[in-house]
Design a protein around this motif. Structure first.
Motif, mmCIF file in Angstrom:
data_model
loop_
_atom_site.group_PDB
_atom_site.id
_atom_site.type_symbol
_atom_site.label_atom_id
_atom_site.label_comp_id
_atom_site.label_asym_id
_atom_site.label_seq_id
_atom_site.Cartn_x
_atom_site.Cartn_y
_atom_site.Cartn_z
ATOM 1 N N GLY A 175 2.128 17.600 62.033
ATOM 2 C CA GLY A 175 2.880 16.299 62.127
ATOM 3 C C GLY A 175 3.102 15.947 63.531
ATOM 4 N N LEU A 176 2.931 16.718 64.482
ATOM 5 C CA LEU A 176 3.207 16.006 65.930
ATOM 6 C C LEU A 176 1.934 15.180 66.114
ATOM 7 N N ILE A 177 0.679 15.852 65.758
ATOM 8 C CA ILE A 177 -0.563 15.216 65.919
ATOM 9 C C ILE A 177 -0.651 13.860 65.208
ATOM 10 N N TYR A 178 -0.206 13.675 63.735
ATOM 11 C CA TYR A 178 -0.269 12.602 62.847
ATOM 12 C C TYR A 178 0.606 11.587 63.457
ATOM 13 N N MET A 179 1.824 11.914 64.030
ATOM 14 C CA MET A 179 2.852 10.939 64.592
ATOM 15 C C MET A 179 2.268 10.063 65.869
ATOM 16 N N ARG A 180 1.533 11.024 66.367
ATOM 17 C CA ARG A 180 1.039 10.535 67.888
ATOM 18 C C ARG A 180 -0.543 9.763 67.747
ATOM 19 N N GLY A 181 -0.672 9.289 66.614
ATOM 20 C CA GLY A 181 -1.729 8.626 66.559
ATOM 21 C C GLY A 181 -3.189 9.381 66.333
ATOM 22 N N ILE A 249 -4.574 19.653 53.191
ATOM 23 C CA ILE A 249 -3.077 19.130 53.354
ATOM 24 C C ILE A 249 -3.334 17.352 53.395
ATOM 25 N N SER A 250 -2.554 16.901 52.629
ATOM 26 C CA SER A 250 -2.442 15.273 52.550
ATOM 27 C C SER A 250 -1.712 14.804 53.811
ATOM 28 N N LYS A 251 -2.050 13.740 54.029
ATOM 29 C CA LYS A 251 -1.156 13.105 55.381
ATOM 30 C C LYS A 251 0.261 12.825 54.595
ATOM 31 N N MET A 252 0.381 12.279 53.516
ATOM 32 C CA MET A 252 1.780 11.987 53.072
ATOM 33 C C MET A 252 2.538 13.438 52.788
ATOM 34 N N LYS A 253 1.848 14.533 52.719
ATOM 35 C CA LYS A 253 2.584 15.728 52.619
ATOM 36 C C LYS A 253 3.210 15.858 53.901
ATOM 37 N N VAL A 254 2.499 15.716 55.145
ATOM 38 C CA VAL A 254 2.777 16.215 56.463
ATOM 39 C C VAL A 254 3.903 14.884 56.747
ATOM 40 N N LEU A 255 3.684 13.768 56.538
ATOM 41 C CA LEU A 255 4.799 12.856 56.567
ATOM 42 C C LEU A 255 6.263 13.286 56.100
ATOM 43 N N GLY A 256 5.888 13.801 54.665
ATOM 44 C CA GLY A 256 7.197 13.875 54.078
ATOM 45 C C GLY A 256 7.936 15.187 54.837
#
Length: 309
Positions: A175-181, A249-256
């Motif tokens: 989640g940290l990785i995804y939210m930071r681009g 693991i999908s990006k939507m799952k991590v964003l959720g």
């Protein structure tokens, strides 16, 4: 930032007896402003000087309030993290945990915020560590932790050896990785661990040595990729999603997952939400192609008299 207004004081009068260059030696008649008493003029200048002083005072008061709010928010976050650690340690002994213990040893003078603090702690326990906080005695305000709740789908937990806390930590990092681009510096990951109450190189009773877990398990199993950032001196390193995470693991799952931690909807982050929607569409198309290919192979095998199952 508030601007100090320009000084709009009275015009400075000419000194009495000052000669006008257009009249041979004749003195000018005193103007209306010269006829005013000196006390009145002085009072006017003082009034003009009060306005900037009051403005500066107001700006300082606003800044002080904003600083106080930030400090209170940081303290609240720190208290939540400390309560999570306290509950996990107490659970090692499998003994019930009372509200009075939490207030005495962790919450202290923030007792009035107990409902909010324990609700946030329960969220972290649920999504990060895979524990459910249950109140089983409302009269004496007694709680226990249950390590039976699966943070994600069962098959994904089994990929990490059935270890809910390990999967929760991995999801935090993803989640940290995804939210930071889609990449995060190594120092940012270690700082996140500290906010969760863990020291990267010190033993933790749930994760062992967190840094070793990340570098030797998550990276080696290709859940995370680790590489040097180009053109950095001294060298810096960053984490990104590994190929196994991209597949499983999908990006939507991590964003959720991130949205639940922050008690928001995934749409709160429009850029990441659009990217997650596109990822979901790509996964759906890939799944449809794979199913179509499997059906085609099954039909071809049936025509050839070969049974796949």
């Amino acid at each position: 930032m508030l601007q100090t207004p320009e000084n709009r004081g009275l015009p400075v009068p000419q000194a009495e007896g000052e000669k006008d260059g257009g009249h041979d030696g004749e003195t000018r008649a005193p103007t209306a402003s010269q006829e005013r008493p000196k006390e009145e003029l002085g009072a006017g200048r003082e009034e003009g000087a009060v306005e900037p002083a009051l403005t500066r005072k107001g700006a300082r008061a606003l800044a002080a309030k904003a600083l106080a709010r930030r400090r209170a928010y940081r303290r609240l976050n720190r208290t939540v993290a400390e309560l999570v650690q306290f509950l996990l340690v107490k659970d090692k002994k499998k003994s019930p945990i009372t509200r009075s213990e939490m207030v005495k040893y962790v919450i202290g003078d923030l007792k009035a915020l107990f409902p909010d603090i324990i609700a946030r702690a329960a969220e972290h326990l649920r999504y990060v560590f895979g524990f459910e906080l249950k109140q089983f005695d409302r009269k004496h305000h007694t709680y226990i932790l249950i390590n039976k709740l699966k943070p994600l789908e069962e098959e994904e937990e089994e990929d990490l050896g059935g270890d809910g806390p390990r999967l929760g930590l991995l999801m935090m990092i993803l989640g940290l990785i995804y939210m930071r681009g889609n990449s995060a510096r190594e120092a940012q990951v270690w700082e996140m661990l500290r906010r969760l109450g863990m020291q990267p190189s010190k033993y933790h009773f749930l994760f062992g040595y967190p840094k070793r877990l990340i570098m030797e398990d998550f990276v080696q199993q290709r859940y995370l990729s680790y590489r040097r950032v180009p053109h950095t001196s001294p060298p810096e390193y960053e984490f990104s999603w590994g190929p196994r995470s991209n597949l499983e693991i999908s990006k939507m799952k991590v964003l959720g997952f991130v949205a639940k931690l922050h008690k928001k909807e995934p749409q709160h982050w429009p850029v990441q939400y659009r990217e997650a929607l596109a990822d979901e569409a790509d996964r759906a198309r890939a799944k449809a192609r794979a199913e179509a290919s499997m059906r085609a192979r099954a039909r071809a095998s049936a025509r050839a008299g070969i049974h796949l199952w």
